[in-house]
Design a protein around this motif. Structure first.
Motif, PDB file in Angstrom:
ATOM      1  N   VAL A 190       0.820  -1.129   0.031  1.00  0.00           N
ATOM      2  CA  VAL A 190      -0.250  -0.059  -0.654  1.00  0.00           C
ATOM      3  C   VAL A 190       1.658   1.332  -0.359  1.00  0.00           C
ATOM      4  O   VAL A 190       0.684   1.775  -0.505  1.00  0.00           O
ATOM      5  CB  VAL A 190      -0.832   0.085   1.132  1.00  0.00           C
ATOM      6  CG1 VAL A 190      -1.720   1.390   1.235  1.00  0.00           C
ATOM      7  CG2 VAL A 190      -2.127  -1.054   1.206  1.00  0.00           C
ATOM      8  N   ILE A 191       2.089   1.297   0.547  1.00  0.00           N
ATOM      9  CA  ILE A 191       2.844   2.317   1.002  1.00  0.00           C
ATOM     10  C   ILE A 191       3.713   2.725  -0.660  1.00  0.00           C
ATOM     11  O   ILE A 191       3.647   3.945  -0.945  1.00  0.00           O
ATOM     12  CB  ILE A 191       3.822   2.429   1.625  1.00  0.00           C
ATOM     13  CG1 ILE A 191       3.156   2.278   3.393  1.00  0.00           C
ATOM     14  CG2 ILE A 191       5.312   2.712   1.871  1.00  0.00           C
ATOM     15  CD1 ILE A 191       4.215   1.954   4.250  1.00  0.00           C
ATOM     16  N   LEU A 192       3.788   1.356  -0.908  1.00  0.00           N
ATOM     17  CA  LEU A 192       4.713   1.561  -2.614  1.00  0.00           C
ATOM     18  C   LEU A 192       3.069   2.126  -3.643  1.00  0.00           C
ATOM     19  O   LEU A 192       3.652   3.573  -4.145  1.00  0.00           O
ATOM     20  CB  LEU A 192       5.266   0.418  -3.773  1.00  0.00           C
ATOM     21  CG  LEU A 192       6.300  -0.499  -2.124  1.00  0.00           C
ATOM     22  CD1 LEU A 192       6.736  -1.440  -2.988  1.00  0.00           C
ATOM     23  CD2 LEU A 192       7.199   0.395  -2.282  1.00  0.00           C
ATOM     24  N   VAL A 193       2.717   1.580  -3.272  1.00  0.00           N
ATOM     25  CA  VAL A 193       1.368   2.057  -4.170  1.00  0.00           C
ATOM     26  C   VAL A 193       0.618   4.143  -4.180  1.00  0.00           C
ATOM     27  O   VAL A 193       1.289   5.036  -5.272  1.00  0.00           O
ATOM     28  CB  VAL A 193       0.102   1.484  -3.912  1.00  0.00           C
ATOM     29  CG1 VAL A 193      -0.985   2.262  -5.327  1.00  0.00           C
ATOM     30  CG2 VAL A 193       0.300   0.498  -4.923  1.00  0.00           C
ATOM     31  N   ASN A 194       0.656   4.137  -2.255  1.00  0.00           N
ATOM     32  CA  ASN A 194       0.384   6.113  -2.239  1.00  0.00           C
ATOM     33  C   ASN A 194       1.789   6.601  -2.833  1.00  0.00           C
ATOM     34  O   ASN A 194       2.307   7.865  -3.127  1.00  0.00           O
ATOM     35  CB  ASN A 194       0.454   5.578  -0.857  1.00  0.00           C
ATOM     36  CG  ASN A 194      -0.108   7.459  -0.768  1.00  0.00           C
ATOM     37  OD1 ASN A 194      -1.452   7.587  -0.935  1.00  0.00           O
ATOM     38  ND2 ASN A 194       0.373   8.133   0.354  1.00  0.00           N
ATOM     39  N   ILE A 195       3.180   5.554  -2.354  1.00  0.00           N
ATOM     40  CA  ILE A 195       4.233   6.850  -2.923  1.00  0.00           C
ATOM     41  C   ILE A 195       4.198   6.987  -4.405  1.00  0.00           C
ATOM     42  O   ILE A 195       4.652   8.018  -4.773  1.00  0.00           O
ATOM     43  CB  ILE A 195       5.662   5.961  -3.027  1.00  0.00           C
ATOM     44  CG1 ILE A 195       5.965   6.307  -1.675  1.00  0.00           C
ATOM     45  CG2 ILE A 195       6.603   6.621  -3.579  1.00  0.00           C
ATOM     46  CD1 ILE A 195       7.245   5.292  -1.373  1.00  0.00           C
ATOM     47  N   TRP A 196       3.432   5.962  -5.320  1.00  0.00           N
ATOM     48  CA  TRP A 196       3.487   5.837  -6.491  1.00  0.00           C
ATOM     49  C   TRP A 196       2.738   7.324  -7.021  1.00  0.00           C
ATOM     50  O   TRP A 196       2.402   8.379  -7.699  1.00  0.00           O
ATOM     51  CB  TRP A 196       3.655   4.634  -7.431  1.00  0.00           C
ATOM     52  CG  TRP A 196       2.910   5.142  -8.691  1.00  0.00           C
ATOM     53  CD1 TRP A 196       3.642   5.398  -9.652  1.00  0.00           C
ATOM     54  CD2 TRP A 196       1.758   5.343  -9.662  1.00  0.00           C
ATOM     55  NE1 TRP A 196       3.313   5.028 -10.817  1.00  0.00           N
ATOM     56  CE2 TRP A 196       2.278   5.442 -10.807  1.00  0.00           C
ATOM     57  CE3 TRP A 196       0.419   4.999  -9.523  1.00  0.00           C
ATOM     58  CZ2 TRP A 196       0.948   5.793 -12.344  1.00  0.00           C
ATOM     59  CZ3 TRP A 196      -0.300   4.980 -10.343  1.00  0.00           C
ATOM     60  CH2 TRP A 196       0.027   5.258 -11.436  1.00  0.00           C
ATOM     61  N   VAL A 197       1.467   7.433  -6.032  1.00  0.00           N
ATOM     62  CA  VAL A 197       0.392   8.646  -6.586  1.00  0.00           C
ATOM     63  C   VAL A 197       1.254   9.715  -6.165  1.00  0.00           C
ATOM     64  O   VAL A 197       0.752  11.091  -6.550  1.00  0.00           O
ATOM     65  CB  VAL A 197      -0.319   8.479  -5.900  1.00  0.00           C
ATOM     66  CG1 VAL A 197      -1.597   9.343  -5.692  1.00  0.00           C
ATOM     67  CG2 VAL A 197      -1.575   6.782  -6.688  1.00  0.00           C
ATOM     68  N   GLY A 198       2.205  10.077  -5.333  1.00  0.00           N
ATOM     69  CA  GLY A 198       3.021  11.105  -4.326  1.00  0.00           C
ATOM     70  C   GLY A 198       3.399  11.921  -5.147  1.00  0.00           C
ATOM     71  O   GLY A 198       4.007  13.068  -5.062  1.00  0.00           O
ATOM     72  N   ILE A 199       4.952  10.655  -6.303  1.00  0.00           N
ATOM     73  CA  ILE A 199       5.826  11.719  -6.416  1.00  0.00           C
ATOM     74  C   ILE A 199       5.320  13.256  -7.536  1.00  0.00           C
ATOM     75  O   ILE A 199       5.971  13.759  -6.598  1.00  0.00           O
ATOM     76  CB  ILE A 199       6.258  10.852  -6.888  1.00  0.00           C
ATOM     77  CG1 ILE A 199       6.805   9.506  -6.194  1.00  0.00           C
ATOM     78  CG2 ILE A 199       7.209  10.796  -8.482  1.00  0.00           C
ATOM     79  CD1 ILE A 199       7.649   8.227  -7.441  1.00  0.00           C
ATOM     80  N   PRO A 200       4.682  12.787  -8.295  1.00  0.00           N
ATOM     81  CA  PRO A 200       4.356  14.190  -8.942  1.00  0.00           C
ATOM     82  C   PRO A 200       4.025  15.675  -8.327  1.00  0.00           C
ATOM     83  O   PRO A 200       4.870  16.275  -8.828  1.00  0.00           O
ATOM     84  CB  PRO A 200       2.710  13.692  -9.825  1.00  0.00           C
ATOM     85  CG  PRO A 200       3.130  11.962 -10.050  1.00  0.00           C
ATOM     86  CD  PRO A 200       3.496  11.547  -8.801  1.00  0.00           C
ATOM     87  N   PHE A 201       3.096  14.763  -7.266  1.00  0.00           N
ATOM     88  CA  PHE A 201       2.588  16.377  -6.686  1.00  0.00           C
ATOM     89  C   PHE A 201       4.219  16.918  -5.513  1.00  0.00           C
ATOM     90  O   PHE A 201       4.673  17.928  -6.054  1.00  0.00           O
ATOM     91  CB  PHE A 201       1.940  16.421  -5.390  1.00  0.00           C
ATOM     92  CG  PHE A 201       2.341  17.508  -4.226  1.00  0.00           C
ATOM     93  CD1 PHE A 201       1.197  17.766  -4.394  1.00  0.00           C
ATOM     94  CD2 PHE A 201       2.126  16.963  -3.010  1.00  0.00           C
ATOM     95  CE1 PHE A 201       0.634  19.095  -3.739  1.00  0.00           C
ATOM     96  CE2 PHE A 201       2.258  17.943  -2.097  1.00  0.00           C
ATOM     97  CZ  PHE A 201       1.520  19.213  -2.188  1.00  0.00           C
ATOM     98  N   ASN A 202       5.259  15.965  -5.357  1.00  0.00           N
ATOM     99  CA  ASN A 202       6.425  16.276  -4.450  1.00  0.00           C
ATOM    100  C   ASN A 202       7.255  17.235  -5.347  1.00  0.00           C
ATOM    101  O   ASN A 202       8.053  17.652  -5.678  1.00  0.00           O
ATOM    102  CB  ASN A 202       7.389  14.723  -4.119  1.00  0.00           C
ATOM    103  CG  ASN A 202       6.507  14.811  -2.236  1.00  0.00           C
ATOM    104  OD1 ASN A 202       6.949  15.387  -1.904  1.00  0.00           O
ATOM    105  ND2 ASN A 202       5.871  14.123  -2.474  1.00  0.00           N
ATOM    106  N   VAL A 203       7.559  16.198  -7.178  1.00  0.00           N
ATOM    107  CA  VAL A 203       8.553  16.830  -7.865  1.00  0.00           C
ATOM    108  C   VAL A 203       7.783  18.240  -8.557  1.00  0.00           C
ATOM    109  O   VAL A 203       8.661  19.178  -8.013  1.00  0.00           O
ATOM    110  CB  VAL A 203       7.895  16.215  -9.370  1.00  0.00           C
ATOM    111  CG1 VAL A 203       8.553  16.852 -10.410  1.00  0.00           C
ATOM    112  CG2 VAL A 203       9.032  14.542  -9.169  1.00  0.00           C
TER     113      VAL A 203
END
Lengths: 322, 286
Positions: A190-203
């Motif tokens: 679940v963490i891995l998937v949420n990281i994937w979702v959150g990367i664009p916002f951080n970038v």
């Protein structure tokens, strides 16, 4: 405006205000002047909306959390006052501490993952090369998709028997991992998937921060021999600090309330391995119909958010004041 | 340049060439990173085109694309997609009608309590959706708004209104007071000045706010899940969730629905990239 009242155009603009045309001295002054009322009307709809859809729910949650509020309440209209009983129920429930721990693990791991990868990608795109704008924009896609779509897609990718991830790992001789069905790895998945979702916002935010660092600083640094890692440590990082704190705090506020991803991937399971405070709140209210207990859970969530919101507002005060 | 010594220009030439090589390398690396990040989306499209009996053990490329998944998806979820579309468009309308005047007022009028209003908007953005859902369920139950499109439109607008106010206010701040003042002198009332001066100038921010209001409402899952109890009104996000609910029996239909639900985001990112990119930074920091 009064000094211009000889202008016929202005007078005509006031024609709807019956008394204002001839009786200039009688015009109401101060807060209730017509001008002010018009101004207020601009913000009334938004003010009303914020009160009804943000203010009311917060207050209502506080009250509900002190009531025995269940399905029965909808028929009888009665919600007996129970004081802090719901909070006692919450804290003494078997799932509270595991859920709190999961929330903390989930939040910290997601933030670290998103931030590190986000910063790496933002630095990379900061180099400006052909197509970099286009590629950076396309990177936003995971963030714009409905979260439930991300869940569905990753459910298929993470499927134990036929998912592409296990097939891929299998070519390296790694045995199939039961990503979403084993309590040992479900939270990680679940963490891995949420990281994937959150990367664009951080970038996006970090890239904006990198863009704001003046080029001259790097040029000056280069003369002093600061390039590569040294330049990052002594120029980039100190100048990026304000943006970093905003990104991290907003990240926390957005991550602790994540619900869609977890419900879509695991529904809090297997064996409660992915229960978080947000999931508990949802399930108590909308699965068990214990609205009072659910409200107590969500108030704990608000309390944690509030702490970080205060930190955020202090970190971001300059931006707010502008 | 012609008078420059030969060796010097060749040094510069090779430096340029090295640089060109480096940027080309960066582009390739960038494409690689993007490919990794977007792989799940490729996989979603790929899986949606596999024959439906063939559960998940998909080829890497849909050599023999089958549209069975899409047929099933449209048969099952067509109505839900339409429901989502209506709700998302409604949320755009509600968001803009409520947020645009407020943004104008917060940008142009000198209210004493503006910093408090801004604070309230920032905090509103942070309130967990489950808190709102919890309270709205009871209220909607009393008002008869459960299982209704207007109910969902109003709730979904909560995803976008604080954001929309922030984005539009930022843009309306840059309108010089003198322009508004000039219009007022020419006889325009506050409302006229807002509609015919401020709105056109802030057009880009208006589009950004509208696009995000659409995407937020289209993506909404929480309110769809909590504020509906029957099949009457069923946004497509909830449709996908129900597909996932039990053992997934038809992956190509699930993935086809996922693709169809992704279309607005994909299309808008390609067609309206400028506005999306503006919104991505706009609401978050300020």
């Amino acid at each position: 405006m009064t000094s211009l009242s000889t202008d016929p155009a202005v007078a005509s603009s006031q024609r709807s205000g019956a008394t204002s045309e001839q009786g200039a001295p009688k015009r109401r002054q101060g807060f209730w002047a017509r001008e002010n009322i018009t101004k207020i009307l601009f913000v009334v709809p938004a003010g009303l909306y914020l009160v009804l859809f943000f203010g009311y729910p917060v207050v209502k949650n506080l009250i509900m959390s002190m009531q025995d509020y269940t399905t029965k309440t909808f028929f009888t209209g009665e919600a007996p006052w129970v004081g802090f009983q719901n909070y006692v129920t919450v804290v003494s429930s078997n799932l509270f501490w595991p859920a709190l721990l999961n929330t903390a693990l989930f939040t910290v791991a997601c933030i670290i993952g998103q931030f590190v990868i986000g910063l790496a990608l933002a630095s990379f795109f900061n180099r400006h090369f052909p197509l970099s704008r286009f590629l950076r924009a396309m990177l936003l896609l995971p963030w714009l998709l409905p979260l439930i779509v991300a869940s569905a897609t990753w459910r298929s990718i993470l499927d134990q028997d036929s998912g592409i991830l296990n097939q891929f790992l299998g070519t390296f001789g790694i045995p199939a991992i039961p990503w979403l069905t084993s309590p040992d790895v479900a939270l990680l998945a679940v963490i891995l998937v949420n990281i994937w979702v959150g990367i664009p916002f951080n970038v996006t935010l970090l890239y904006g921060g990198l863009q704001d660092i003046p080029e001259e600083l790097y040029e000056a640094g280069e003369l002093d021999g600061a390039t590569g890692w040294k330049a990052f440590r002594h120029i980039t990082w100190p100048n990026l600090r304000p943006v970093v704190s905003v990104v991290l705090i907003l990240g926390v506020v957005y991550t602790i309330k994540v619900l869609d991803i977890i419900l879509g991937l695991t529904n809090g399971g297997p064996a409660n391995a992915t229960q978080t405070i947000a999931v508990r709140s949802y399930q108590e209210s909308f699965v068990n119909f214990e609205f009072g207990v659910g409200a107590a859970f969500s108030n704990i969530l608000i309390l944690i958010s509030l702490v970080f919101a205060v930190i955020y507002l202090r970190a971001n005060r300059r931006a707010v004041d502008e | 340049m012609t008078t420059a010594p030969l060796n010097r220009s060749s040094v510069r030439g090779s430096a340029l060439r090295r640089r060109a090589l480096k940027t080309r390398g960066s582009t390739l690396l960038g494409i690689l990173f993007l490919a990794i990040m977007l792989f799940p989306i490729y996989w979603m499209v790929n899986a949606s085109l596999q024959p439906s009996g063939n559960t998940l053990s998909a080829d890497f490329f849909p050599w023999n694309p089958s549209f069975d998944g899409y047929e099933k998806a449209i048969a099952d979820q067509g109505r839900n997609l339409l429901t989502s579309l209506i709700i998302a468009l409604g949320a755009v309308g509600v968001t803009l009608v409520i947020a645009a005047p407020a943004a104008y007022a917060l940008a142009q009028f000198k209210f004493r309590w503006i910093s408090w209003a801004m604070l309230a908007i920032l905090i509103a953005q942070m309130i967990p959706g489950v808190v709102i859902a919890n309270a709205l369920y009871a209220a909607y139950n009393n008002l008869g708004l459960l299982n209704s499109i207007p109910g969902l439109i109003l709730a979904d607008a909560s995803h976008a209104i604080p954001f929309a106010i922030l984005v539009m206010r930022a843009s309306m701040m840059s309108i010089p007071a003198s322009i508004i003042e000039a219009a007022r002198v020419d006889g325009a009332g506050q409302i006229r000045a807002f509609i015919s001066i401020a709105m056109p100038i802030a057009k880009n921010a208006l589009i950004t706010a509208g696009l995000f209001a659409f995407l937020f409402a289209w993506s909404d899952f929480l309110f769809a899940l909590t504020l509906t109890t029957t099949d009457e009104v069923r946004p497509v996000t909830l449709g996908i969730y129900q597909y996932l609910g039990t053992q997934v029996s038809n992956w190509s239909a699930v993935m086809a629905t996922a693709v169809l639900s992704s279309l607005p985001a994909i299309v808008l990112l390609v067609v309206a990239q400028k506005y999306i990119a503006a919104g991505a930074t706009g609401g978050a920091v300020k």
